[in-house]
Design a protein around this motif. Structure first.
Motif, short mmCIF file in Angstrom:
data_model
loop_
_atom_site.label_atom_id
_atom_site.label_comp_id
_atom_site.label_asym_id
_atom_site.label_seq_id
_atom_site.Cartn_x
_atom_site.Cartn_y
_atom_site.Cartn_z
N ASP A 193 89.30 34.65 -0.56
CA ASP A 193 88.81 35.69 0.33
C ASP A 193 87.33 35.47 0.56
OD1 ASP A 193 87.45 36.64 -1.94
OD2 ASP A 193 89.03 38.08 -2.42
N ASN A 194 86.68 36.39 1.22
CA ASN A 194 85.28 36.22 1.59
C ASN A 194 84.31 36.46 0.44
OD1 ASN A 194 86.09 35.66 4.19
ND2 ASN A 194 85.79 37.75 4.93
N THR A 195 84.84 36.73 -0.75
CA THR A 195 83.96 36.94 -1.90
C THR A 195 83.96 35.77 -2.87
OG1 THR A 195 85.70 38.01 -3.21
CG2 THR A 195 84.37 39.42 -1.75
N GLY A 196 84.84 34.80 -2.66
CA GLY A 196 84.95 33.68 -3.59
C GLY A 196 84.99 32.35 -2.87
N TYR A 197 85.55 31.34 -3.57
CA TYR A 197 85.63 30.00 -3.01
C TYR A 197 87.00 29.42 -3.30
CZ TYR A 197 85.41 27.55 -7.52
OH TYR A 197 85.69 27.08 -8.76
N TYR A 198 87.40 28.45 -2.48
CA TYR A 198 88.65 27.74 -2.69
C TYR A 198 88.59 26.42 -1.95
CZ TYR A 198 89.80 29.59 1.96
OH TYR A 198 89.78 29.90 3.30
N LEU A 199 89.55 25.54 -2.23
CA LEU A 199 89.61 24.22 -1.61
C LEU A 199 90.69 24.20 -0.54
CD1 LEU A 199 89.32 21.91 -4.76
CD2 LEU A 199 87.50 22.83 -3.32
N LYS A 200 90.40 23.49 0.53
CA LYS A 200 91.33 23.38 1.65
C LYS A 200 91.49 21.91 2.01
CE LYS A 200 91.80 24.76 6.52
NZ LYS A 200 91.16 25.50 7.63
N ALA A 201 92.72 21.43 2.07
CA ALA A 201 92.97 20.02 2.40
C ALA A 201 92.33 19.67 3.74
CB ALA A 201 94.47 19.75 2.44
N SER A 202 91.71 18.50 3.78
CA SER A 202 90.99 18.10 4.99
C SER A 202 91.06 16.60 5.17
CB SER A 202 89.53 18.56 4.90
OG SER A 202 88.79 18.13 6.02
N ASP A 203 90.88 16.14 6.39
CA ASP A 203 90.83 14.71 6.72
C ASP A 203 89.42 14.36 7.17
OD1 ASP A 203 93.51 14.21 6.12
OD2 ASP A 203 94.15 14.85 8.11
N ASN A 204 88.58 14.02 6.23
CA ASN A 204 87.22 13.59 6.52
C ASN A 204 87.19 12.07 6.45
OD1 ASN A 204 84.41 12.87 6.25
ND2 ASN A 204 83.98 14.98 5.70
N PRO A 205 86.72 11.38 7.51
CA PRO A 205 86.76 9.91 7.51
C PRO A 205 85.95 9.27 6.39
CG PRO A 205 85.40 10.73 9.32
CD PRO A 205 86.11 11.91 8.74
N THR A 206 85.02 10.01 5.80
CA THR A 206 84.22 9.47 4.71
C THR A 206 85.03 9.34 3.43
OG1 THR A 206 82.21 10.44 5.67
CG2 THR A 206 82.10 9.79 3.37
N PHE A 207 86.09 10.11 3.31
CA PHE A 207 86.88 10.14 2.08
C PHE A 207 88.24 9.49 2.28
CE2 PHE A 207 83.84 13.58 1.81
CZ PHE A 207 83.38 13.51 0.50
N PHE A 208 88.86 9.14 1.16
CA PHE A 208 90.18 8.49 1.17
C PHE A 208 91.22 9.48 1.71
CE2 PHE A 208 94.02 6.61 -0.55
CZ PHE A 208 93.77 5.25 -0.41
N PRO A 209 92.11 9.02 2.59
CA PRO A 209 93.12 9.92 3.15
C PRO A 209 93.96 10.58 2.06
CG PRO A 209 93.05 7.85 4.37
CD PRO A 209 92.18 7.66 3.17
N GLY A 210 94.09 11.89 2.15
CA GLY A 210 94.87 12.63 1.16
C GLY A 210 94.13 12.90 -0.13
N ARG A 211 92.89 12.47 -0.22
CA ARG A 211 92.09 12.69 -1.44
C ARG A 211 90.78 13.38 -1.09
NH1 ARG A 211 96.35 11.51 -2.89
NH2 ARG A 211 97.02 10.01 -4.47
N CYS A 212 90.85 14.30 -0.15
CA CYS A 212 89.64 15.01 0.30
C CYS A 212 89.96 16.48 0.49
CB CYS A 212 89.13 14.42 1.61
SG CYS A 212 87.79 15.35 2.38
#
Length: 253
Positions: A193-212
Motif C-alpha cells: 500500500d502507500n505506506t510501505g514498500y514491495y517488489l514488482k516484476a519488471s523487464d529492465n534491459p540493464t538486468f538479466f531477464p526474469g531476474r529484475c
C-alpha cells in the motif's frame, strides 16, 4: 569591467589581478569594507536570528552511509561526470531515453555527460579492484543529475543509493537483504500500500531477464534491484556475476 546593481554602477580596473573574480555586488562591498576598516564598522544585532542546522537530506544520507557500511559494504566515491557510453550503451539503453545533461565542451571522452545513475561509477571501481579478494561489496550514496524543464536551470539533482555485490555467485539474496535493511532503517514496512514498500516484476534491459524487480515505496517507484545482464558485466571488463541495487532516497524525507 563594469558592474551594475540597483541603479549603482562600479568600474573595476582590469589591472587588478582578481578583476575577473569581481562578479557580484558582494565583491564591491568587501572592497569598501576593507578600505573603511573592519574594526571601524559598528557592531549591531541582526533584525532576525536563526540557528544553523544540517539539511535533512544530508542528515539522512550520513545515517544511511554509516549503517550500510556496518552491513559489510565498502563505500566508494566516484566522479559525477562520465562518458555517454557509460549511461547508454554499457547499460543497454538508448542515450535519448536517459535524460542526460550533456557537457557543451567536454575536455575528455570520460567526462561528456552528468551521470544519470550511480551504477557505472561503482562498476568502474570494481573493475579497478577486481584482483582484490572476493567478494567485493561496494556502495555509493551521491547525487545523480537529469533534465527537468520545470526548474530554472533545466536540470535537477536527486540523491541515490547504489550497491553492487561482485562474487563467484551473484548474491542476489545479499542485495535483497540490504534493501530490507535500508527500509528497516527508514521505518518503512513491507506492505502493498502507500505506506510501505514491495517488489514488482519488471523487464529492465540493464538486468538479466526474469531476474529484475522494480521497487515500489510509498506508492511510487524508487528504483530497481536484480542480477545484472551479462553484457553489462562484460562491458565493464568483468568476468563474474553481479547483483545490484539502486534507489532514490528523497521520497523518504
Amino acid at each position: 569591467m563594469q558592474l551594475e546593481h540597483d541603479g549603482l554602477m562600479a568600474l573595476v580596473s582590469l589591472l587588478r589581478t582578481d578583476a575577473l573574480h569581481v562578479i557580484h555586488p558582494c565583491d564591491i562591498i568587501e572592497d569598501v569594507a576593507i578600505s573603511y576598516g573592519f574594526n571601524n564598522v559598528e557592531w549591531t544585532f541582526p533584525k532576525t536570528s536563526s540557528i544553523g542546522s544540517q539539511f535533512l537530506l544530508n542528515k539522512l544520507t550520513d545515517k544511511l552511509r554509516h549503517d550500510i557500511a556496518a552491513a559489510g559494504f565498502t563505500e566508494v566515491l566516484t566522479f559525477a561526470l562520465c562518458s555517454r557510453e557509460d549511461v547508454s550503451t554499457k547499460l543497454r539503453t538508448k542515450l535519448a531515453d536517459t535524460k542526460a545533461v550533456h557537457i557543451a565542451n567536454p575536455k575528455t571522452l570520460e567526462f561528456q555527460v552528468a551521470r544519470t545513475t550511480l551504477l557505472p561509477g561503482v562498476m568502474k571501481t570494481i573493475h579497478s579492484n577486481k584482483n582484490m579478494p572476493l567478494p567485493l561489496q561496494l556502495f555509493e550514496i551521491s547525487d545523480i543529475v537529469h533534465k527537468d524543464p520545470e526548474t530554472d536551470t533545466g536540470a535537477c539533482n536527486e540523491r541515490h543509493i547504489c550497491a553492487v555485490n561482485y562474487n563467484k555467485t551473484s548474491g542476489f539474496e545479499i542485495i535483497h537483504g540490504l534493501l530490507d535493511r535500508i527500509m528497516q532503517l527508514l521505518e518503512v514496512p513491507r506492505v502493498k500500500d502507500n505506506t510501505g514498500y514491495y517488489l514488482k516484476a519488471s523487464d529492465n534491459p540493464t538486468f538479466f531477464p526474469g531476474r529484475c524487480a522494480e521497487i515500489i515505496a510509498l506508492g511510487q517507484p524508487i528504483g530497481y534491484l536484480g542480477i545484472l545482464h551479462p553484457e553489462i558485466v562484460t562491458g565493464f571488463d568483468l568476468t563474474l556475476p553481479c547483483a545490484a541495487l539502486e534507489i532514490s532516497i528523497e521520497p523518504f524525507l
